[in-house]
Design a protein around this motif. Structure first.
Motif, PDB file in Angstrom:
ATOM      1  N   THR A 161      57.103  30.377  10.925  1.00 23.19           N
ATOM      2  CA  THR A 161      55.822  29.851  10.466  1.00 23.19           C
ATOM      3  C   THR A 161      54.707  30.850  10.718  1.00 23.19           C
ATOM      4  O   THR A 161      53.761  30.955   9.920  1.00 23.19           O
ATOM      5  N   ALA A 162      54.793  31.599  11.817  1.00 26.03           N
ATOM      6  CA  ALA A 162      53.787  32.639  12.063  1.00 26.03           C
ATOM      7  C   ALA A 162      53.854  33.704  10.983  1.00 26.03           C
ATOM      8  O   ALA A 162      52.820  34.153  10.452  1.00 26.03           O
ATOM      9  N   SER A 163      55.065  34.126  10.627  1.00 24.93           N
ATOM     10  CA  SER A 163      55.211  35.130   9.570  1.00 24.93           C
ATOM     11  C   SER A 163      54.775  34.590   8.215  1.00 24.93           C
ATOM     12  O   SER A 163      54.205  35.324   7.400  1.00 24.93           O
ATOM     13  N   ARG A 164      55.042  33.313   7.971  1.00 22.26           N
ATOM     14  CA  ARG A 164      54.643  32.700   6.693  1.00 22.26           C
ATOM     15  C   ARG A 164      53.127  32.813   6.492  1.00 22.26           C
ATOM     16  O   ARG A 164      52.655  33.152   5.402  1.00 22.26           O
ATOM     17  N   TYR A 165      52.365  32.549   7.538  1.00 25.29           N
ATOM     18  CA  TYR A 165      50.911  32.606   7.400  1.00 25.29           C
ATOM     19  C   TYR A 165      50.350  33.989   7.687  1.00 25.29           C
ATOM     20  O   TYR A 165      49.162  34.238   7.448  1.00 25.29           O
ATOM     21  N   ALA A 166      51.203  34.887   8.173  1.00 30.47           N
ATOM     22  CA  ALA A 166      50.829  36.303   8.202  1.00 30.47           C
ATOM     23  C   ALA A 166      50.852  36.889   6.798  1.00 30.47           C
ATOM     24  O   ALA A 166      50.292  37.954   6.554  1.00 30.47           O
ATOM     25  N   GLN A 167      51.506  36.180   5.871  1.00 28.47           N
ATOM     26  CA  GLN A 167      51.611  36.629   4.483  1.00 28.47           C
ATOM     27  C   GLN A 167      50.849  35.696   3.551  1.00 28.47           C
ATOM     28  O   GLN A 167      51.229  35.528   2.391  1.00 28.47           O
ATOM     29  N   GLU A 168      49.791  35.102   4.048  1.00 29.30           N
ATOM     30  CA  GLU A 168      48.960  34.217   3.236  1.00 29.30           C
ATOM     31  C   GLU A 168      47.514  34.671   3.332  1.00 29.30           C
ATOM     32  O   GLU A 168      46.960  34.795   4.436  1.00 29.30           O
ATOM     33  N   ALA A 169      46.893  34.896   2.200  1.00 30.63           N
ATOM     34  CA  ALA A 169      45.519  35.409   2.165  1.00 30.63           C
ATOM     35  C   ALA A 169      44.520  34.273   2.343  1.00 30.63           C
ATOM     36  O   ALA A 169      43.684  34.004   1.474  1.00 30.63           O
ATOM     37  N   ARG A 170      44.635  33.585   3.473  1.00 33.42           N
ATOM     38  CA  ARG A 170      43.707  32.522   3.830  1.00 33.42           C
ATOM     39  C   ARG A 170      43.318  32.678   5.300  1.00 33.42           C
ATOM     40  O   ARG A 170      43.771  33.605   5.981  1.00 33.42           O
ATOM     41  N   SER A 171      42.523  31.757   5.811  1.00 33.25           N
ATOM     42  CA  SER A 171      41.917  31.940   7.132  1.00 33.25           C
ATOM     43  C   SER A 171      42.758  31.420   8.288  1.00 33.25           C
ATOM     44  O   SER A 171      42.392  31.611   9.450  1.00 33.25           O
ATOM     45  N   PHE A 172      43.894  30.782   8.030  1.00 34.23           N
ATOM     46  CA  PHE A 172      44.584  30.043   9.079  1.00 34.23           C
ATOM     47  C   PHE A 172      45.126  30.940  10.190  1.00 34.23           C
ATOM     48  O   PHE A 172      45.142  30.536  11.362  1.00 34.23           O
ATOM     49  N   ALA A 173      45.588  32.138   9.861  1.00 37.20           N
ATOM     50  CA  ALA A 173      46.059  33.054  10.905  1.00 37.20           C
ATOM     51  C   ALA A 173      44.903  33.491  11.798  1.00 37.20           C
ATOM     52  O   ALA A 173      45.083  33.693  13.009  1.00 37.20           O
ATOM     53  N   PHE A 174      43.717  33.619  11.229  1.00 35.03           N
ATOM     54  CA  PHE A 174      42.546  33.992  12.022  1.00 35.03           C
ATOM     55  C   PHE A 174      42.175  32.870  12.986  1.00 35.03           C
ATOM     56  O   PHE A 174      41.793  33.122  14.137  1.00 35.03           O
ATOM     57  N   VAL A 175      42.260  31.634  12.524  1.00 33.09           N
ATOM     58  CA  VAL A 175      41.986  30.486  13.393  1.00 33.09           C
ATOM     59  C   VAL A 175      42.953  30.492  14.571  1.00 33.09           C
ATOM     60  O   VAL A 175      42.557  30.265  15.723  1.00 33.09           O
ATOM     61  N   MET A 176      44.220  30.766  14.298  1.00 32.68           N
ATOM     62  CA  MET A 176      45.218  30.805  15.364  1.00 32.68           C
ATOM     63  C   MET A 176      44.895  31.892  16.377  1.00 32.68           C
ATOM     64  O   MET A 176      44.971  31.668  17.593  1.00 32.68           O
ATOM     65  N   ALA A 177      44.531  33.072  15.903  1.00 33.09           N
ATOM     66  CA  ALA A 177      44.219  34.180  16.812  1.00 33.09           C
ATOM     67  C   ALA A 177      43.028  33.844  17.699  1.00 33.09           C
ATOM     68  O   ALA A 177      43.057  34.068  18.919  1.00 33.09           O
ATOM     69  N   VAL A 178      41.976  33.299  17.108  1.00 33.02           N
ATOM     70  CA  VAL A 178      40.784  32.965  17.891  1.00 33.02           C
ATOM     71  C   VAL A 178      41.092  31.845  18.879  1.00 33.02           C
ATOM     72  O   VAL A 178      40.588  31.837  20.010  1.00 33.02           O
ATOM     73  N   ALA A 179      41.938  30.894  18.502  1.00 32.65           N
ATOM     74  CA  ALA A 179      42.312  29.802  19.407  1.00 32.65           C
ATOM     75  C   ALA A 179      43.010  30.341  20.650  1.00 32.65           C
ATOM     76  O   ALA A 179      42.759  29.873  21.771  1.00 32.65           O
ATOM     77  N   VAL A 180      43.884  31.323  20.472  1.00 32.78           N
ATOM     78  CA  VAL A 180      44.574  31.919  21.619  1.00 32.78           C
ATOM     79  C   VAL A 180      43.570  32.608  22.536  1.00 32.78           C
ATOM     80  O   VAL A 180      43.591  32.428  23.763  1.00 32.78           O
ATOM     81  N   LEU A 181      42.681  33.397  21.949  1.00 34.84           N
ATOM     82  CA  LEU A 181      41.696  34.125  22.757  1.00 34.84           C
ATOM     83  C   LEU A 181      40.747  33.161  23.466  1.00 34.84           C
ATOM     84  O   LEU A 181      40.379  33.378  24.630  1.00 34.84           O
ATOM     85  N   ALA A 182      40.349  32.092  22.774  1.00 33.96           N
ATOM     86  CA  ALA A 182      39.461  31.105  23.396  1.00 33.96           C
ATOM     87  C   ALA A 182      40.158  30.414  24.566  1.00 33.96           C
ATOM     88  O   ALA A 182      39.537  30.145  25.606  1.00 33.96           O
ATOM     89  N   THR A 183      41.436  30.135  24.426  1.00 32.86           N
ATOM     90  CA  THR A 183      42.181  29.504  25.521  1.00 32.86           C
ATOM     91  C   THR A 183      42.313  30.456  26.702  1.00 32.86           C
ATOM     92  O   THR A 183      42.202  30.047  27.863  1.00 32.86           O
TER      93      THR A 183
END
Length: 541
Positions: A161-183
């Motif tokens: 699922t991480a790779s699936r959204y690594a290959q999607e030109a939308r914002s969801f992977a960015f949300v995931m990255a920021v969520a990790v850093l915020a945590t």
């Protein structure tokens, strides 16, 4: 007066904070990482391997990047990012402001690269996944030492699922990255390091600007704070940081609420939704992955989490206090909201995927090595099969690649196109080179010119006039549309069919692909000449 911890300190933990201030226990190593006599060389290897996992995540994100066809949302991204800056600002003032930060980022990527294509629009998402993996390695080390960081980062990197959204030109992977850093910033702030509180506030604001539903993470963080019971001063700092972060998102919330009609549909919540969502976290819902493999992967993950629950006293307490709320609370809140207004689209909760990786990694630290090997063997085939499935051309809702291939093989000089379906006409905008010399008969004005996400359809009279000047029309109907758009699509399609019939067209070729129907409409050449003569007698259009 100093406040006590929810979890007592034990070997392998350190107590952080000032003597005069509140203190908190932060686990430094997992039970199995503190092996007596472990060599310094092994520790260095573990740290080095942990930081190699982002490279693996990036590599898997780029591998096969251009194989899947671009679909609706990605085509919108390409179209919007190619607009001029004034056109982009006009659009965001009218619709889709909730994705505005991502659109601006993609616009800047296009400006820097001198243009955009499928590969370039997807690479930033792969980089965001790599950041998420690196952040989870760091977070895992904070919660349980280098080995937990290595396991967590490796799991996130290889989850399909991480790779699936690594290959999607939308914002969801960015949300995931920021969520990790915020945590991670939250964990640092909980340890009494006040300078991390400001960073936490900035990351919360960034999280909301990438996607407002990412703010559901705050509820999970609140549960973590409640479980850890830091001192009043720490709690006050965190509350102020969360308030400041949310306040920075308020303008977007106000603007986005007025644009709610642009939000896509989500499936209604059912009794099976939680299990389906959990399975999706492990492997996105691809038709090409057999149900048996999905079931094997899901049961193996549930078994690992069951072991973690049974042996929770051997696990780093802070890892559980962070990971469990992160995985559970945001989906529960969105489920509750969706009972009244369906919003439970799995992709909105991609930012919970690192929590699953963290908990599975924690489980790996409390089970014997033989069981670790067994879990790896059981999941190897399903994970590999899922990685191959998400890279199939037709693994997205629209197989636009088949549309382009059909036109390239079967078209003739003078052919025109006619699109039917919400935002279907943007295919011609996103792939301009493939539609050069093929006029879009059904478009009265472009989406960019309107400051909208979709083209303005031609009225029946204009369409009839244009049909008089061609003998072959490729009618491309996008069948994967939201429920709210189906009525409009049905009306447009019926109107086009009536216009084609009146002009003497009939189907000569038909081909269906995933999410699209491709039909060649033809009429005798003599009728074209008669139509042109009639048009000449009636004057210019």
């Amino acid at each position: 007066m100093s406040h006590t911890m929810l979890f007592a300190a034990r070997p392998g933990t350190t107590r952080c904070g000032n003597a005069s201030d509140e203190s908190i226990t932060v686990t430094a190593t997992s039970p199995h990482s503190a092996i007596p006599g472990a060599s310094a060389g092994r520790a260095r290897w573990t740290r080095a391997a942990g930081w190699a996992t982002p490279v693996l995540g990036l590599g898997l994100g780029v591998w096969g990047n251009t194989d899947p066809s671009a679909w609706t949302d990605e085509i919108v991204t390409i179209d919007v990012a190619r607009r001029s800056w004034p056109q982009l600002m006009e659009l965001l003032g009218r619709v889709d402001a909730v994705h505005g930060l991502h659109y601006v980022l993609m616009y800047l990527v296009g400006q820097a690269a001198g243009g955009l294509n499928e590969f370039l629009t997807r690479v930033p998402s792969a980089m965001a996944v790599a950041v998420a993996v690196a952040g989870l390695v760091w977070l895992g080390r904070l919660l349980g030492g280098p080995r937990l960081g290595l396991y967590a980062g490796l799991l996130l990197a290889v989850l399909p699922t991480a790779s699936r959204y690594a290959q999607e030109a939308r914002s969801f992977a960015f949300v995931m990255a920021v969520a990790v850093l915020a945590t991670g910033a939250l964990v640092k702030a909980l340890s009494g390091k006040a300078r991390w509180v400001a960073g936490y506030a900035v990351l919360i604001a960034l999280l909301g600007w990438f996607n407002v539903l990412g703010l559901l993470l705050l509820a999970a963080h609140a549960v973590t704070v409640a479980l850890r019971r830091p001192g009043r001063r720490v709690v006050l700092r965190l509350l102020l940081a969360q308030a400041a972060g949310v306040a920075a998102v308020v303008p977007l919330l106000i603007l986005g609420s007025a644009q709610s009609s642009a939000v896509g549909d989500a499936a209604p919540v059912t009794a099976g939704t939680p299990l389906s969502y959990f399975t999706w976290l492990l492997t996105p819902g691809q038709d090409t992955l057999p149900t048996a493999l999905k079931l094997l992967l899901t049961l193996t993950a549930l078994t690992a989490l069951t072991f973690l629950v049974l042996r929770r006293h051997q696990a780093p307490p802070l890892a559980l206090a962070v990971g469990a709320p992160w995985l559970v609370v945001p989906p529960l809140l969105l489920l509750a909201v969706s009972l009244g207004h369906p919003l439970f689209a799995y992709r909105y909760l991609l930012f919970c995927l690192p929590a699953l990786a963290l908990l599975l990694a924690t489980a790996a630290t409390v089970v014997p090595p033989r069981r670790q090997v067994l879990f790896v063997l059981l999941t190897a085939v399903p994970v590999a099969a899922s990685h191959l499935a998400i890279r199939q051309e037709d693994s997205r809702p629209w197989d636009t690649r088949e549309v382009l291939r059909t036109l390239r093989i079967h078209d003739a000089p003078g052919d025109a196109v006619l699109f039917s379906g919400a935002r279907c006409g943007l295919i011609a905008t996103a792939f301009k080179e493939a539609f050069t010399g093929r006029p879009d008969l059904g478009r009265a004005d472009t989406a960019a010119g309107l400051g909208a996400l979709d083209n303005l359809p031609a009225d029946p009279a204009l369409l009839q006039q244009r049909l008089a000047h061609t003998s072959r029309v490729w009618r491309i109907t996008c069948t994967h549309v939201s429920a709210g758009a189906r009525q409009d699509v049905a009306r447009t399609t019926a109107s086009q069919e009536r216009a084609l019939a009146r002009a003497g067209f009939s189907p000569a070729y038909h081909h269906s692909a995933r999410g699209v129907d491709i039909t060649l409409e033809e009429r005798p050449t003599a009728e074209v000449r008669n139509g042109r003569a009639a048009s000449d007698r009636s004057g210019p259009p």
